[in-house]
Design a protein around this motif. Structure first.
Motif, short mmCIF file in Angstrom:
data_model
loop_
_atom_site.label_atom_id
_atom_site.label_comp_id
_atom_site.label_asym_id
_atom_site.label_seq_id
_atom_site.Cartn_x
_atom_site.Cartn_y
_atom_site.Cartn_z
N GLU A 183 41.90 44.36 34.54
CA GLU A 183 41.81 43.63 33.43
C GLU A 183 40.54 43.40 32.51
O GLU A 183 39.39 43.28 33.48
CB GLU A 183 42.35 42.08 33.64
CG GLU A 183 42.40 41.01 32.43
CD GLU A 183 43.00 39.69 32.80
OE1 GLU A 183 43.07 38.70 31.94
OE2 GLU A 183 43.49 39.73 33.87
N LEU A 236 42.57 36.98 38.02
CA LEU A 236 42.49 38.05 36.91
C LEU A 236 43.29 39.23 37.61
O LEU A 236 43.28 39.35 38.83
CB LEU A 236 41.18 38.29 36.49
CG LEU A 236 40.24 37.33 35.99
CD1 LEU A 236 38.95 37.80 35.60
CD2 LEU A 236 40.94 37.07 34.60
N ALA A 283 37.93 43.54 35.79
CA ALA A 283 38.10 42.63 36.89
C ALA A 283 38.51 43.55 38.25
O ALA A 283 39.17 44.67 38.00
CB ALA A 283 39.24 41.90 36.46
#
Length: 396
Positions: free
Chosen positions: A111, A107, A75
């Motif tokens: 991540e 997010l 992310a």
């Protein structure tokens, strides 16, 4: 879905609490409250959970990291599950179900989101150094290195020219009750490296169903006497055939021999055969004169190895244009020349390269020297496109 973190135990007696907090206050990591057995003299696994780990590989512009058996997406700042799904080209609902989140969930930068099925492989077009999944160095062959170098438009590379290589990490799915600390101990890595690889928050919070990449150890453990913990192990050794001549095949008994059929192509080189000046009608000439110490075997040795003294001139097998000059992950030089009819010649185990990318070369022109290896030799390949063919078909 709400995150869960470690379950805190009832307060200890004041004296014990002060002692524990004084010790833990010196640590750089968040408090590990999973203290079972430590105050009663139990075994402390903190030191064992500090195995040195490598850095997480860099994703492409979409955030995709690709391995042979799975892909994940990293992310970016400001991402929601929906924006990440759009960037990698998967339905948001499918990605959300697979990872146990909602499509609108925010997010954290860094991540890890597991992909339920494969998307297009990273490539130079998506901002990756090379095309395809990350593989162990032993599986990245000259074809990959040469084709990636040719695809790049810049001159002889000044930046990193090799594809990313490395071991495929274990992909762990979080179960109810697990914490970053129990998982890091299971795989003998630090909780901090687990957090860095997976973009965890400062509390090391996890959610049930979340996928984690287990950091890859940078070195093998010393002389383990029992089966090793998940995620650990020694690197795959280089097969002996990578550096030693292949054994000669045992011919069939005379009674089983049959009359030879008309050959469709010139016979392959024999180990020990001395090269000779190629006929004027041959499509190519030998890059060096010497003994053939390893013959062509498609998929095992995609060229021939010719023994020659260190410093001997290595000559272009045919006229063409230098298409790439690069090195493999072991620092061995690779020189690629492009010829008409979609042919490539590849020369390795050379140094003192005297040409540069884009130069026109003529047949028999010195382009490099035989490098110092044991044994000293030139590895020579002929490629039709990027598919290897027996060089002897062009040398006789």
């Amino acid at each position: 879905m709400a995150s869960f973190s470690e379950t805190r135990r009832p307060a200890f007696r004041l004296s014990a609490s002060v002692t524990v907090l004084a010790v833990l206050g010196a640590c750089s990591e968040p408090l590990d409250l999973d203290m079972r057995g430590i105050l009663n003299g139990g075994f402390n696994t903190a030191d064992a959970a500090r195995a040195a780990t490598a850095s997480r590989p860099e994703p492409d512009n979409r955030g995709v990291i690709s391995y042979p058996n799975y892909q994940v997406a990293v992310a970016q700042r400001g991402d929601t599950l929906a924006t990440l799904a759009n960037r990698v080209g998967l339905p948001a609902a499918e990605l959300a179900r697979f990872n146990g989140v909602q499509t609108g969930d925010s997010l954290r930068a860094g991540e890890i989101i597991a992909l339920p099925r494969r998307v297009a492989e990273p490539s130079p077009a998506t901002g990756a150094v090379a095309t395809g999944p990350i593989r162990p160095p032993s599986e990245v062959d000259i074809t990959t290195l040469a084709s990636d170098a040719i695809d790049r438009s810049e001159p002889t590379p000044s930046q990193r020219s090799e594809p990313q290589t490395g071991a495929e990490p274990v992909r762990h799915q979080v179960k109810r009750g697990e914490t970053a600390f129990t998982i890091s101990r299971l795989y003998n890595v630090s909780a901090r490296s687990l957090a860095e690889w997976n973009g965890l928050d400062s509390d090391f919070s996890l959610r049930e169903g979340q996928f984690l990449l287990i950091p890859v150890a940078t070195q093998a453990p010393a002389q383990a006497s029992e089966p090793e913990a998940p995620g650990r192990g020694s690197p795959t050794p280089e097969p002996p055939s990578a550096s030693q001549p292949l054994p000669e095949e045992t011919p069939p008994p005379a009674a089983e021999a049959t009359a030879p059929a008309e050959p469709e192509a010139p016979p392959a080189a024999d180990v020990g055969e001395q090269t000779a000046a190629s006929a004027s009608t041959a499509a190519m000439s030998f890059p060096v004169q010497g003994s053939i110490i390893r013959e062509y075997a498609k998929g095992r040795n995609d060229g021939i190895d010719i023994g020659a003294s260190v410093g001997t001139d290595v000559k272009a097998a045919a006229s063409g244009q230098v298409a790439a000059i690069t090195t493999n992950t072991d620092g061995i030089n690779i020189l690629v020349v492009r010829h008409p009819d979609n042919l490539l010649t590849v020369y390795t185990h050379v140094d003192n390269i005297s040409v540069k990318k884009g130069d026109a070369v003529s047949r028999g022109q010195a382009i490099a020297k035989v490098a110092r290896f044991d044994p000293a030799r030139v590895h020579f390949e002929v490629r039709k496109g990027f598919d290897s063919v027996d060089p002897m078909e062009y040398l006789r």
